[in-house]
Design a protein around this motif. Sequence first.
Motif: not given
Length: 575
Positions: A512, A514, A522, A527, A547, A558-559, A563-566
């Motif tokens: 993960e 961030t 995304f 996505d 991507i 998963t976003y 969209g600040q974390s993936v």
Amino acid sequence: MITHSTAQPPGQGLRILIADDNQSDRMILQAIVRREGHEVLLATDGREAVELFKQHAPDIVLMDALMPVMNGLEASRAIKSLAESDLVPIIFLTSLQDAESLAECLDSGGDDFMSKPYNRVILKAKINAFSRMRAMHAQLQRHNRQMLLEQQVAKTVFDNVAHSGCLNLPNIQHSLSPMAVFNGDTVLAERKPDGGMLLFLGDFTGHGLPAAIGAMPLAEIFYGMTSKGFSMEEVLREVNSKLRKILPVGVFCCGAMVELNFHNKSARVWVGGVPDVYLYREQSGTVERFSSAHLPLGVLDPYEFDPHSLDVVMHNGDRVFLWSDGIIESRNPADDMFGEERLNQVFARTDNPDRIFQAILDQVDHFMGGSDRDDDITLVTAKMVDIEDIGMTTYESSKGSIGGPVNWTLSLALHDQSLAAFNPLPLVMNLLMEVEGLRPLGGQLYTLLAELFSNALEHGVLELDSGLKTGPQGFGQYYLQREQALASLSGGSVRLTLTHRPLEIGGELIMEVTDTGSGFPFADFGDDQPVPDQQPSVQWDYSGRGITLIRQLSDELTYLDGGQSVRAIVRWPRN
């Protein structure tokens, strides 16, 4: 070659061949020589003298110049040929007095001469003198054999260290032509965990072993850091720092380093003190040059050293050429230099790009015309290809543990100053490779982490527009903005959280990432459905490729948090 026994102390126990067709002269010489304690062999003509030499390998030969069947001059040439590198002194026995005849005796292989009638004191002195000379020659030969043995052992170690990379890949051609056993020029190539490659050509000051010594630590750093995923700038910094510390004043390494990225078809070029690096465009047949913009490695202190490189877009089939100054400074018998103009003509006149490499070597060899070289000659080229053509790399860990950690979580947060100066991927990969089940996935995991971290840093924290990467100028502009943004970065951070847990069969790694940016859009990239694997419609368009690559390498993507974390999940064993 006739093998001789170990040389005896001067004047003791020598085996001396006397060749003379006059019986009384033979008897006189035999009596004198035996009285001094030496063994005597007698021959009545030159042919018999050669046969006795083959059978008994005498230490010194007393040779009459004028004999039947085979004269002394012919016999002398034959004996010297049989002796090869061994020192077998030949003293001519002659009544000849004219300078031309005496000179002919020496030219045929003779080392000295005595005039008849013989003087016992002078003959004894000559035998003792040549005995001392043989002893010194034997000692030099022993030292030379020991030196050659040590050089061969050292060269084996050197080759195992300096040539342990990927120079045998089908997209690389290289040639090293040293002046001595060791080479002052160095060619290194190694794959990165993401499948890319670092290529290095170095030219140390001097020749032979003194010049090659610096290549050992250079190669260790180059291979070790490249295979762990350190950036080209980090490798250059470490090499310069090490060479600066260990090399004596006046010794340094001119060099050029090229990083090839086979995923996004790009290269990075750093040149410090060697001739221009050439980029040959296969489609247009044109050449782009990258001149030296830096001082050689090992000259500047670490805080003064500049590792910044030039970025360039490449197509499949494009080639980079690197060479040492031994190419352009090669000289013909008239003392003319080969020069850059002749080199440029090779590129212009060679229709088939695959033949340029050999054409350069052939033209240099033809130009020199057999004249002596005064420098090592080194040439290397690498071609841009699809990653499938050379395969992905296998991440090799030096760890010998079995099993490794199973249930664990790692969280690492990098803030503004660390983001500008620190690459976390080698540190993280070192931990991941402790997990036995993840080791076969090292290249895949490195690529996945590199893309996730790069997206978070460049598009999240720095808010760069990947749409710039739609042309050669835009590609360079993108990385220029990246450097400027990192240099002025105040605030912002990227957090990596990795969790590994066992499953009933194998395990899974949850990654993960961030960032503190405004959030990745995304939804614009669909996505909720897979992105088709196709070439972009714009020839030089590199935006959005990362991507697609992330989705291909992960089992789940998963976003989160707008969209600040993936979050990417990889399970092993892979299906």
